[in-house]
Write an enzyme that holds these catalytic residues in place. Structure first.
Site, short mmCIF file in Angstrom:
data_model
loop_
_atom_site.label_atom_id
_atom_site.label_comp_id
_atom_site.label_asym_id
_atom_site.label_seq_id
_atom_site.Cartn_x
_atom_site.Cartn_y
_atom_site.Cartn_z
N CYS A 20 0.83 -1.21 0.00
CA CYS A 20 0.00 0.00 0.00
C CYS A 20 0.86 1.25 0.00
CB CYS A 20 -0.93 -0.02 1.22
SG CYS A 20 -1.92 1.46 1.35
N CYS A 43 -1.62 1.71 -2.99
CA CYS A 43 -2.60 2.79 -2.80
C CYS A 43 -2.00 4.19 -2.80
CB CYS A 43 -3.34 2.63 -1.46
SG CYS A 43 -3.37 1.00 -0.75
N LYS A 102 -0.06 5.34 -6.02
CA LYS A 102 -1.10 5.36 -7.06
C LYS A 102 -1.96 6.61 -6.94
CE LYS A 102 -4.90 3.85 -6.19
NZ LYS A 102 -5.64 2.63 -5.98
N TYR A 134 -9.52 -3.19 -11.00
CA TYR A 134 -9.42 -1.79 -10.60
C TYR A 134 -8.05 -1.19 -10.87
CZ TYR A 134 -7.06 -2.71 -6.08
OH TYR A 134 -6.17 -3.07 -5.12
N GLU A 168 -7.55 2.11 -13.19
CA GLU A 168 -6.93 3.27 -12.55
C GLU A 168 -5.72 3.76 -13.34
OE1 GLU A 168 -8.19 2.48 -7.89
OE2 GLU A 168 -6.25 1.78 -8.55
N HIS A 200 -27.33 21.46 -0.59
CA HIS A 200 -27.49 22.02 -1.93
C HIS A 200 -26.52 23.18 -2.16
CE1 HIS A 200 -29.64 22.91 -5.60
NE2 HIS A 200 -29.67 24.19 -5.25
N GLU A 254 -26.55 15.27 -3.11
CA GLU A 254 -27.93 15.47 -2.68
C GLU A 254 -28.89 14.55 -3.44
OE1 GLU A 254 -29.86 19.32 -3.64
OE2 GLU A 254 -28.05 19.75 -4.80
#
Ligand SMILES: Cc1cc2nc3c(=O)[nH]c(=O)nc-3n(C[C@H](O)[C@H](O)[C@H](O)COP(=O)(O)OP(=O)(O)OC[C@H]3O[C@@H](n4cnc5c(N)ncnc54)[C@H](O)[C@@H]3O)c2cc1C
Length: 460
Positions: free
Chosen positions: A43, A48, A51, A179, A183, A437, A442
Site C-alpha cells: 500500500c 494505494c 497510485k 481496478y 486506474e 445544496h 444530494e
C-alpha cells in the site's frame, strides 16, 4: 512452550503485519517482524499511496481545460514525469521512515530480510539465523501475476515497476480489467499518453454492478481511452519504434510500454507452509478461520495472503483483531460485510453493499433507484461527462442494501454512505435526511421515483 525467543514473529511489514505487531507489543508481547523489501508494504510503497499521488497528478489536465469556461486563460501546461516520480519517491520514503519509527516506538524488533517457516514454531531468516516464536503471523501480501507464458512476456511491466519507469510513454497498452488496470488507464490518459486497455472478459470491472461497469466504460472512452474487450495479448515483439503487440484476434497494437494488471496472487511460494502444517484455501490464499487462525494452531495469517477482501483497511482490521484476540484477551472477528470501496478511475467509483445481480439473488423484493446527470461543474466547462448513482433497496424491510456512485469524489462520498448502510439505514432514512445544496450527493437523498421494482413471488 518456554523455549521461544519471541512471543510473536510477524512475517511481512505491510498494512496487516505492522498493525498486528504494534498492537501485540502494546499488550506486552515481545515481537519481531521481518521485511524483505521495504517497510510499509504494498500500500505504502507500490500500491494505494503512490497510485493516488499519480491520480492527483493526472487530474490537473482536465482542470486546466475546464478552467477556460470559468474565465481563466491558462498558458499551455507542461508536465515532467521525472519531477512527479522524484516528489512521489520523497513522500514514500517519508512514510516508510514513519512506519519504521512506529515499530521502534512500540519496541518491535525489525529484521530486514526474508523469513520462512521451518516448522510451526521456528522461523528461518535469510541471514541464516533461526528464531523460535510462540505465535507466528503470516502477513506476506500478494504479488502481480501475469498469467500464461506468451512470447515477449519479458517486456511487460506490472504495477510493481510502473512507479519507476524513466519516462511517460507516448502510447501504453494495459492488459486487465480490474481496478488497477482502469486506474492506470485513467492516470496515463490524464497525463497525456495514448491508452489502449485490453481485457479478455465482456466488460471491465468484473464483480462490480453492471450499470457501474457500463457507465465507467463510456466515460473512459469519452476521455479517449481505447477499450478492447474479449481479446487477450497473444505476443509482444520489441521493434525499433516500441512494441508490436499482437492480440488474440490478430489485431496489432503499437505501444511504447506494455503493462499487465491481470491479477495478484497470494505470497505463499517458498514460505515453508507445508513444514509448518499451514494449508491453503480454495482461492489459493492461506485458509483461516474467523479469527485468522490457520490450520496450524499457533500460526495466523492476515491480509492479502489470505485472499479474503484484498484492501488495506481490511488487512489492518484483520491484523488488529488478531492481536486483540491472541494478546489482548479480546477474541475479535472481523466483519467482512458491507465493506465500502473506491476505484480511483477517472471518473471515480464508490460502492458499498450488494450489486443489483447479488440483490436479485438474495432478496424477495428489490426496489432500484438510479439517476444519471450532468455535474454542475460541467455546465460552464462544457465537459461531456455524467455522474451515475444507484440505490438498491430491500423491498420488504426498506433497508438500503447497496449504493453505487460513479463521479467526482465518489470515494469520499462512499466512506460516509458506508456508515449509513452499515447501520442499516432505510430508504425512508435517506429520504428524511435534508439535502445539501448544491451538491451532486444530494441526489442520494432526493431520489423518489423507483427505476424498477422486482417481486420474486409475483414473477413466478
Ligand atoms: C497498484 C495497487 C493499488 C492499490 N490500491 C489500493 C487502494 O486504493 N485501496 C486499498 O484499500 N487497497 C489498495 N491496494 C491493495 C493493498 O495494497 C493491499 O490490500 C494491502 O497492501 C495488503 O496488505 P498486507 O499487509 O496483506 O500485504 P502487503 O502490504 O503487501 O505487505 C506484505 C509485506 O510482506 C513482505 N514479504 C513478503 N514475503 C516475505 C517474506 N517471506 N519475508 C519477509 N517479508 C516478506 C513484502 O515485501 C511486503 O512488504 C492496492 C494494491 C496495488 C498493487
Amino acid at each position: 512452550m518456554a523455549d521461544h525467543d519471541v512471543d510473536l514473529f510477524v512475517i511481512g511489514a505491510g498494512s496487516g503485519g505492522v498493525r498486528a505487531a504494534r498492537i501485540a507489543s502494546g499488550y506486552g508481547a515481545r515481537v519481531m517482524i521481518a521485511e524483505e523489501f521495504r517497510v510499509g508494504g504494498t500500500c505504502v510503497i507500490r500500491g494505494c499511496v503512490p497510485k493516488k499521488l499519480l491520480v492527483y497528478a493526472s487530474r490537473f489536465s482536465a482542470e486546466f481545460e475546464d478552467a477556460a469556461g470559468y474565465g481563466w486563460t491558462v498558458p499551455e501546461a507542461t508536465f515532467s514525469w521525472p519531477t512527479l516520480i522524484a516528489n512521489k519517491d520523497r513522500e514514500i520514503s517519508r512514510l516508510e521512515a514513519a512506519y519504521t519509527a512506529t515499530l521502534e516506538r512500540y519496541k518491535v524488533e525489525l529484521v530486514k530480510c526474508r523469513a520462512v517457516l521451518e516448522d510451526a514454531y521456528t522461523v528461518r531468516l535469510s541471514t541464516g539465523a533461526r528464531v523460535r516464536a510462540e505465535t507466528i503471523l503470516i502477513a506476506t501480501g500478494a504479488t502481480p501475476y501475469h498469467g500464461a507464458q506468451i512470447a515477449g512476456l519479458e517486456h511487460v511491466i506490472s504495477s510493481n515497476e510502473v512507479f519507476h519507469i524513466k519516462q511517460l510513454p507516448k502510447r501504453i497498452l494495459i492488459q486487465g480489467g480490474g481496478y488497477i488496470a482502469v486506474e492506470f488507464a485513467g492516470i496515463f490518459a490524464g497525463l497525456g499518453s495514448e491508452v489502449t486497455l485490453v481485457y479478455r472478459g465482456e466488460n471491465i470491472l468484473r464483480g462490480f454492478d453492471d450499470d457501474v461497469r457500463e457507465h465507467l466504460r463510456g466515460e473512459m472512452q469519452r476521455r479517449g481511452i481505447k477499450i478492447i474487450t474479449k481479446q487477450i495479448v497473444a505476443a509482444i515483439e520489441k521493434v525499433d519504434y516500441g512494441y508490436d503487440v499482437e492480440l488474440s484476434d490478430n489485431e496489432q497494437v503499437m505501444a511504447d510500454l506494455v503493462m499487465f494488471a491481470t491479477g495478484r496472487k497470494p505470497n505463499v511460494h517458498g514460505l515453508g507452509l507445508e513444514a509448518a502444517g499451514v494449508k491453503l484455501g480454495e482461492t489459493g490464499g492461506i485458509a483461516v478461520d474467523a479469527y485468522s487462525k490457520t490450520t496450524a494452531g499457533n500460526i495466523y495469517a492476515v491480509g492479502d495472503v489470505t485472499n479474503r477482501i484484498n484492501l488495506t483497511p481490511v488487512a489492518i482490521r484483520e491484523g488488529h483483531a488478531f492481536a486483540d484476540t491472541v494478546f489482548g484477551s479480546k477474541p475479535t472477528k472481523v466483519d467482512h460485510a458491507d465493506v465500502p470501496t473506491a476505484v480511483f478511475s477517472e471518473p471515480e467509483i464508490g460502492v458499498v453493499g450488494l450489486t443489483e445481480a447479488q440483490a436479485h439473488q438474495k432478496l424477495a423484493k428489490l426496489d432500484i433507484y438510479k439517476t444519471s446527470f450532468r455535474p454542475m461543474k460541467a455546465t460552464l466547462s462544457g465537459r461531456d461527462t455524467r455522474i451515475f448513482m444507484k440505490l438498491l433497496v430491500d423491498g420488504v424491510t426498506d433497508r438500503v442494501v447497496g449504493c453505487h456512485v460513479v463521479g467526482p469524489d465518489a470515494g469520499e462520498l462512499i466512506q460516509v454512505i458506508g456508515i449509513a448502510v452499515k447501520m442499516g439505514a432505510t430508504k425512508a432514512d435517506f429520504d428524511a435526511t435534508m439535502a445539501v445544496h448544491p451538491t451532486a450527493a444530494e441526489e442520494l437523498v432526493t431520489m423518489r421515483e423507483k427505476s424498477m421494482s422486482y417481486d420474486r413471488a409475483a414473477a413466478q
